[in-house]
Design a protein around this motif. Structure first.
Motif, short mmCIF file in Angstrom:
data_model
loop_
_atom_site.label_atom_id
_atom_site.label_comp_id
_atom_site.label_asym_id
_atom_site.label_seq_id
_atom_site.Cartn_x
_atom_site.Cartn_y
_atom_site.Cartn_z
N GLU A 10 40.26 49.52 45.77
CA GLU A 10 41.61 50.07 45.80
C GLU A 10 42.70 49.04 46.11
N PRO A 11 42.47 48.10 47.03
CA PRO A 11 43.53 47.10 47.29
C PRO A 11 43.85 46.21 46.08
N ASP A 12 42.92 46.11 45.13
CA ASP A 12 43.15 45.25 43.96
C ASP A 12 43.96 45.92 42.86
N ILE A 13 44.19 47.21 42.96
CA ILE A 13 44.85 47.96 41.87
C ILE A 13 46.22 47.40 41.50
N PRO A 14 47.14 47.17 42.46
CA PRO A 14 48.47 46.67 42.06
C PRO A 14 48.42 45.32 41.33
N GLU A 15 47.60 44.43 41.82
CA GLU A 15 47.51 43.10 41.20
C GLU A 15 46.92 43.18 39.79
N ILE A 16 45.91 44.02 39.61
CA ILE A 16 45.28 44.16 38.30
C ILE A 16 46.24 44.81 37.31
N GLN A 32 40.16 57.09 38.58
CA GLN A 32 39.06 57.98 38.99
C GLN A 32 38.18 57.21 39.94
N ARG A 33 37.60 57.91 40.88
CA ARG A 33 36.64 57.28 41.78
C ARG A 33 35.40 56.90 40.98
N SER A 34 34.79 55.76 41.33
CA SER A 34 33.55 55.36 40.66
C SER A 34 32.40 56.22 41.19
N ARG A 35 31.28 56.13 40.54
CA ARG A 35 30.13 56.97 40.94
C ARG A 35 29.69 56.70 42.37
N ASP A 36 29.77 55.46 42.80
CA ASP A 36 29.33 55.14 44.16
C ASP A 36 30.37 55.54 45.21
N GLY A 37 31.59 55.91 44.79
CA GLY A 37 32.63 56.37 45.69
C GLY A 37 33.35 55.28 46.45
N ARG A 38 32.92 54.04 46.31
CA ARG A 38 33.55 52.94 47.03
C ARG A 38 34.61 52.23 46.20
N ARG A 39 34.56 52.39 44.93
CA ARG A 39 35.50 51.69 44.05
C ARG A 39 36.26 52.69 43.20
N VAL A 40 37.20 52.16 42.43
CA VAL A 40 38.05 52.98 41.58
C VAL A 40 37.91 52.51 40.15
#
Length: 175
Positions: A10-16, A32-40
């Motif tokens: 999530e913290p990488d979203i603005p930069e990407i 969307q949340r990824s399957r593991d729930g830790r990433r987006v």
């Protein structure tokens, strides 16, 4: 047009999303949340950079521009107004930077014109520097850019002088 999927934290979203928008013309970013729930998962509709060829076509944007010597006088007048007490406004500053960069671009395009080839040779570098400075000022300023903004990677791949031509054409049409 194509779809880009990025899996990130999530913290990488603005930069990407910023990086993607400088390289491509992008639409809304869907998450969307990824399957593991830790990433987006980010889904971005994108397209290649717009065709900047019309802005890099030599001279075309200046067909309806005033004569070079008349424009020189106008740029000088703007510069004097900006430096008078109360003369500075962000709009006037942008107009000055734009018209100065466009004027230098026109001198560089003249292949020496009335001032000789040595002036035109120096004008190439000066026009390029003025175009970069104008694009940098626009990237932090509050204005409505033309179809391709100053932060687009398209200009870095071609020339920021094309950005000046795009903005000057738009400015001239609104006069």
């Amino acid at each position: 047009m194509f779809e880009i999927r990025v899996i990130c934290t999530e913290p990488d979203i603005p930069e990407i999303t910023k990086a993607l928008s400088t390289v491509f013309t992008t639409g809304a970013v869907r998450q969307q949340r990824s399957r593991d729930g830790r990433r987006v998962r980010l889904y971005v509709t994108a397209d290649h950079c717009p065709d900047t060829a019309s802005w890099t076509t030599l001279g075309k944007p200046y067909v309806d521009a005033p004569p070079v010597f008349e424009e020189m006088a106008s740029v000088l007048t703007l510069a004097m107004r900006l430096h008078r007490p109360g003369g500075y406004t962000p709009t006037a500053d942008r107009e000055y930077r734009l018209r100065k960069a466009a004027l230098l671009d026109r001198v560089a395009l003249s292949d020496g014109g009335p001032w000789g080839p040595e002036v035109a040779a120096d004008a190439e570098q000066t026009a390029a520097a003025a175009a970069v400075a104008f694009a940098q000022a626009d990237s932090v300023g509050d204005h409505n850019p033309g179809p391709t903004g100053p932060n687009s990677q398209c200009w870095a791949l071609t020339t920021y002088r094309g950005y000046v031509r795009q903005e000057y054409t738009q400015w001239l049409a609104n006069q």
